[in-house]
Design an enzyme around this catalytic site. Sequence first.
Site, PDB file in Angstrom:
ATOM      1  N   ARG A  71     -82.752 -48.926  18.535  1.00 12.59           N
ATOM      2  CA  ARG A  71     -82.623 -49.286  16.986  1.00 12.59           C
ATOM      3  C   ARG A  71     -81.933 -47.841  16.353  1.00 12.59           C
ATOM      4  O   ARG A  71     -81.262 -48.069  15.130  1.00 12.59           O
ATOM      5  CB  ARG A  71     -83.964 -49.088  16.235  1.00 12.59           C
ATOM      6  CG  ARG A  71     -84.617 -50.476  16.182  1.00 12.59           C
ATOM      7  CD  ARG A  71     -86.034 -50.544  15.872  1.00 12.59           C
ATOM      8  NE  ARG A  71     -86.716 -50.162  16.955  1.00 12.59           N
ATOM      9  CZ  ARG A  71     -88.027 -50.362  17.261  1.00 12.59           C
ATOM     10  NH1 ARG A  71     -88.654 -50.659  16.095  1.00 12.59           N
ATOM     11  NH2 ARG A  71     -88.701 -49.801  18.204  1.00 12.59           N
ATOM     12  N   GLU A 108     -94.889 -42.967  22.225  1.00 15.32           N
ATOM     13  CA  GLU A 108     -96.386 -43.270  21.494  1.00 15.32           C
ATOM     14  C   GLU A 108     -97.236 -44.246  22.267  1.00 15.32           C
ATOM     15  O   GLU A 108     -98.362 -44.353  22.446  1.00 15.32           O
ATOM     16  CB  GLU A 108     -96.044 -43.660  20.030  1.00 15.32           C
ATOM     17  CG  GLU A 108     -97.309 -43.491  19.219  1.00 15.32           C
ATOM     18  CD  GLU A 108     -97.141 -44.016  17.950  1.00 15.32           C
ATOM     19  OE1 GLU A 108     -96.041 -44.640  17.550  1.00 15.32           O
ATOM     20  OE2 GLU A 108     -98.158 -44.136  17.063  1.00 15.32           O
TER      21      GLU A 108
HETATM   22  P1  AMP Z   1     -91.668 -40.975  19.962  1.00  7.28           P
HETATM   23  O1  AMP Z   1     -90.990 -40.688  21.413  1.00  7.28           O
HETATM   24  O2  AMP Z   1     -93.104 -41.067  20.344  1.00  7.28           O
HETATM   25  O3  AMP Z   1     -91.182 -40.039  18.778  1.00  7.28           O
HETATM   26  O4  AMP Z   1     -91.346 -42.481  19.460  1.00  7.28           O
HETATM   27  C1  AMP Z   1     -90.047 -42.915  18.983  1.00  7.28           C
HETATM   28  C2  AMP Z   1     -89.471 -44.058  19.328  1.00  7.28           C
HETATM   29  O5  AMP Z   1     -90.135 -45.326  19.609  1.00  7.28           O
HETATM   30  C3  AMP Z   1     -88.360 -44.672  18.313  1.00  7.28           C
HETATM   31  O6  AMP Z   1     -87.235 -44.926  18.914  1.00  7.28           O
HETATM   32  C4  AMP Z   1     -88.978 -45.739  17.638  1.00  7.28           C
HETATM   33  O7  AMP Z   1     -87.802 -46.517  17.925  1.00  7.28           O
HETATM   34  C5  AMP Z   1     -90.022 -46.091  18.482  1.00  7.28           C
HETATM   35  N1  AMP Z   1     -91.464 -46.107  17.795  1.00  7.28           N
HETATM   36  C6  AMP Z   1     -92.529 -45.073  18.004  1.00  7.28           C
HETATM   37  N2  AMP Z   1     -93.647 -45.350  17.363  1.00  7.28           N
HETATM   38  C7  AMP Z   1     -93.307 -46.285  16.351  1.00  7.28           C
HETATM   39  C8  AMP Z   1     -93.790 -46.967  15.313  1.00  7.28           C
HETATM   40  N3  AMP Z   1     -95.273 -46.466  14.890  1.00  7.28           N
HETATM   41  N4  AMP Z   1     -93.314 -47.973  14.657  1.00  7.28           N
HETATM   42  C9  AMP Z   1     -91.870 -47.971  15.101  1.00  7.28           C
HETATM   43  N5  AMP Z   1     -91.207 -47.730  15.883  1.00  7.28           N
HETATM   44  C10 AMP Z   1     -91.815 -46.662  16.679  1.00  7.28           C
END
Ligand code: AMP
Length: 180
Positions: A71, A108
């Site tokens: 995205r 996450e």
């Molecule tokens: P993180 O590495 O935990 O910061 O996760 C970021 C990546 O995971 C981004 O590229 C988002 O596309 C996706 N992502 C993680 N959590 C969410 C969420 N709650 N809603 C939408 N996309 C998320």
Amino acid sequence: MNFSFKPKLKSVLELKTYISEYPGFPAPGIIFRDINPLLRDYYFDTLYFMKESISEEKWQDIDFIAGIESRGFILASGLAALTNKGFVPIRKLGKLPGKVVSEKYNLEYGRDQLEMSPGKGNVLLVDDVLATGGTLAAGCSLCEQTNHNIVDILVLINLTRLNSFSWNNKSPISLINYDY
Ligand code: AMP
């Protein structure tokens, strides 16, 4: 067709109205923030306000927009076209040809690996959502390992409760914040 390159929305604050939330997707405990309604109706506005969040002075320093698959690509490539900068992809494992640098990271919801080709220049690093910060940390590390200098880090959404992310004292710029 009317090509008037002006935002339809009055303020960056209005973008938040077009983010949908899906509790429990893709896993229990996650509130998924869906940017598709925003992209469908206000893609140009989103890019416009992302561009506006960076000072003119900083834009002059930026050579490339580095986007994180997948995205992040939608926002980074649109922003690159809007600002007449180059686009540099940071891709999932095994998608880039030739010599690459790899970085594993925690999500996450899950674990993944990103790759980037060697290069040089000043980059703006872009992703859609900052959650725990694992993805952005991997992106920043890859930029550095591939010889790219990070001018700024820009995300559309920051889930502030889940992180206190910064990289070398650089805090990310975000247009929309959620503290839950
Ligand atoms: P993180 O590495 O935990 O910061 O996760 C970021 C990546 O995971 C981004 O590229 C988002 O596309 C996706 N992502 C993680 N959590 C969410 C969420 N709650 N809603 C939408 N996309 C998320």
